[in-house]
Design a protein around this motif. Structure first.
Motif, mmCIF file in Angstrom:
data_model
loop_
_atom_site.group_PDB
_atom_site.id
_atom_site.type_symbol
_atom_site.label_atom_id
_atom_site.label_comp_id
_atom_site.label_asym_id
_atom_site.label_seq_id
_atom_site.Cartn_x
_atom_site.Cartn_y
_atom_site.Cartn_z
ATOM 1 N N THR A 1 -19.254 1.484 35.416
ATOM 2 C CA THR A 1 -18.725 2.485 36.353
ATOM 3 C C THR A 1 -19.820 2.957 37.307
ATOM 4 N N ASP A 2 -19.521 2.929 38.599
ATOM 5 C CA ASP A 2 -20.465 3.379 39.645
ATOM 6 C C ASP A 2 -19.738 4.407 40.508
ATOM 7 N N SER A 3 -19.832 5.659 40.112
ATOM 8 C CA SER A 3 -19.052 6.719 40.755
ATOM 9 C C SER A 3 -19.441 6.931 42.208
ATOM 10 N N ASP A 4 -20.736 6.858 42.515
ATOM 11 C CA ASP A 4 -21.165 7.143 43.893
ATOM 12 C C ASP A 4 -21.274 5.886 44.747
ATOM 13 N N GLY A 5 -20.975 4.690 44.157
ATOM 14 C CA GLY A 5 -20.938 3.467 44.923
ATOM 15 C C GLY A 5 -22.260 3.031 45.513
ATOM 16 N N ASP A 6 -23.359 3.406 44.833
ATOM 17 C CA ASP A 6 -24.670 3.015 45.352
ATOM 18 C C ASP A 6 -25.172 1.699 44.759
ATOM 19 N N GLY A 7 -24.322 1.041 43.927
ATOM 20 C CA GLY A 7 -24.719 -0.219 43.327
ATOM 21 C C GLY A 7 -25.430 -0.092 42.003
ATOM 22 N N VAL A 8 -25.637 1.125 41.516
ATOM 23 C CA VAL A 8 -26.286 1.367 40.220
ATOM 24 C C VAL A 8 -25.271 2.067 39.324
ATOM 25 N N ALA A 9 -24.974 1.486 38.099
ATOM 26 C CA ALA A 9 -23.999 2.071 37.183
ATOM 27 C C ALA A 9 -24.415 3.481 36.797
ATOM 28 N N ASP A 10 -23.397 4.320 36.528
ATOM 29 C CA ASP A 10 -23.662 5.719 36.192
ATOM 30 C C ASP A 10 -24.615 5.851 35.021
ATOM 31 N N PHE A 11 -24.501 4.889 34.027
ATOM 32 C CA PHE A 11 -25.341 4.995 32.831
ATOM 33 C C PHE A 11 -26.820 4.935 33.195
#
Length: 460
Positions: free
Chosen positions: A299-309
């Motif tokens: 999951t990448d909530s902010d869409g910056d290419g880095v997963a939330d974890f």
């Protein structure tokens, strides 16, 4: 005679009522179950019994003769039985006792073929026979455990008998003397009865046999050339032999074993279903947990290419370039216009003062505290004017070349680290060690060695 018949009827009624109580049982112990088609070896098959005849039921006909006034007498018996299948067994019987009879009150005597007159007879007998016994109702759909059993029996044997006849002692004819003799003959017992199961080891038997004798002398009076016969009504106890862990074949209900087999298989299958359901539930939980973990890692909530974890800077605005941890990359500062900077005499004075005040602990790269103020002014000078600085460390000739080279390098690096800690740009400071290779004075005197132990500052 009537009194005895009433007593016998009451006793039979009591036993039948008791058997009805026994027959109501619906429980079955573990020993009742035998796997279907296991064979006779899975059961107990042997039993022994004892019995006694009821005097009021001890009847004798002796063939067709006039002794039709029956007198009570006692009988007894022993039996050994092997149950071959549920409904059939072989039984070896021994019976003994006495049969008695007389003439009715309106007849003074009877005569035989020779014209001899007699009033009574008494025959003692011992009989051995082998019979087949057929059981009924061994399959019971109403109760799990049989408690009442009806049977028919028929067999063949030998009877040894000693009849004694009493001659008529009247006045109208000459007196006939009492006579006695011994004889034997084939006998065919045919009869039936009912059994009441008291426990797994004991049963009560009530039965009746009619014994057909291949002789006409059983009652001692040869009247007609026909066979004799006598009847025997009895009550007894039968004991079942064998292991307590096995049911007796005579009482085993096959329906119980079939039901037990069905229920056991049903329970086994249900256990397998429950076990597989538990496995399926666990697999489903594992899949859900795996999906949850995958969602956490993807999951990448902010869409910056880095997963939330992994995102250490959640909520990065769209379009902002980020590093591997999800944090915005630093924006390169606009290039500063080249400004020519000149080293003034005052600048050189600050550097010279720092060189003059610089001291280290003996044999170490540790800067002494009183050197800090002048080094602070050099750091500020580098910050304000963006100067470059070259630090060159030197030592005297005391010690090995390797040690001196290392010490000179460490001291130059120590000064660089201090200046950087005060805000100087590390990329504009160069630290080099030359060891003892570039002396500025002789190493033969203490003063010369002191001058050679130095760090040169070159500002540019």
């Amino acid at each position: 005679m009537k009194t005895n018949l009433k007593k016998a009827a009451l006793m039979m009624t009591g036993v039948l009522l008791g058997g009805g109580v026994f027959a109501q049982t619906t429980d079955v112990s573990n020993t009742e179950y035998v796997k279907p088609f296991s064979g006779a070896s899975a059961y107990n098959t042997w039993s022994i019994g004892i019995n006694g005849g009821l005097p009021s039921l001890m009847l004798a006909t002796g063939g067709h003769n006039g002794f039709d006034h029956w007198k009570p007498a006692a009988g007894y018996g022993l039996s050994i039985r092997d149950q071959l299948v549920h409904s059939f067994g072989l039984q070896l019987d021994y019976n003994g006792g006495t049969v008695k009879g007389g003439v009715p009150s309106n007849v003074p005597y009877i005569t035989n073929n020779a014209g001899e007159r007699y009033t009574d007879f008494s025959t003692k007998f011992n009989q051995v026979s082998l019979s087949g016994v057929f059981n009924f109702a061994t399959v019971d759909y109403l109760r799990r455990k049989n408690a009442v059993q009806f049977f028919l029996n028929a067999g063949l044997g030998v009877v040894y008998y000693t009849p004694t006849v009493t001659g008529y002692n009247g006045t109208d004819f000459p007196t006939t003397a009492t006579s006695s003799f011994k004889s034997s003959a084939l006998v065919m017992p045919i009869g039936g009865g009912v059994k009441f199961r008291v426990s797994d080891a004991v049963a009560i038997n009530l039965g009746y046999n009619e014994n057909f004798i291949d002789a006409n002398s059983f009652n001692g009076v040869n009247q007609y050339p026909k066979t004799s016969h006598y009847s025997y009504g009895y009550g007894g106890i039968e004991f079942f032999l064998g292991s307590k862990s096995k049911p007796h074949l005579q009482w085993a209900n096959p329906i119980t074993s079939i039901q037990h087999e069905y229920l056991t298989e049903e329970q086994r299958l249900q256990s397998q279903i429950d076990a597989q359901k538990a496995i399926n539930d666990q697999l489903r939980n594992d899949i859900n947990a795996t999906n949850a973990n995958l969602a956490k890692f993807t999951t990448d909530s902010d869409g910056d290419g880095v997963a939330d974890f992994y995102d250490k800077c959640p909520g990065t605005p769209s379009g902002v370039k980020v590093d591997g941890s999800g944090c915005p990359l630093p924006v390169a500062a606009a290039p500063r216009p080249d400004v020519k900077v000149y080293v003034t005499e005052e600048d050189r004075k600050i550097v010279k003062e720092a060189i003059r005040n610089l001291e280290f602990d003996f044999g170490k790269a540790t800067i002494r505290a009183h050197s800090y103020p002048s080094l602070d002014r050099v750091a500020q000078l580098l910050i304000d004017k963006n100067f470059s600085l070259k630090l060159a460390g030197h030592t005297d000739a005391v010690g090995s070349n390797e040690a001196n080279l290392r010490l000179s390098k460490d001291r130059a690096e120590s000064i660089k680290s201090y200046l950087v800690s005060k805000g100087a740009n590390p990329s504009r400071i160069e630290a080099t060690g030359y060891g003892e290779s570039q002396p500025i004075a002789t190493n033969k005197t203490a003063k010369g060695r002191q001058m050679n132990r130095r760090v040169e500052f070159t500002l540019f």
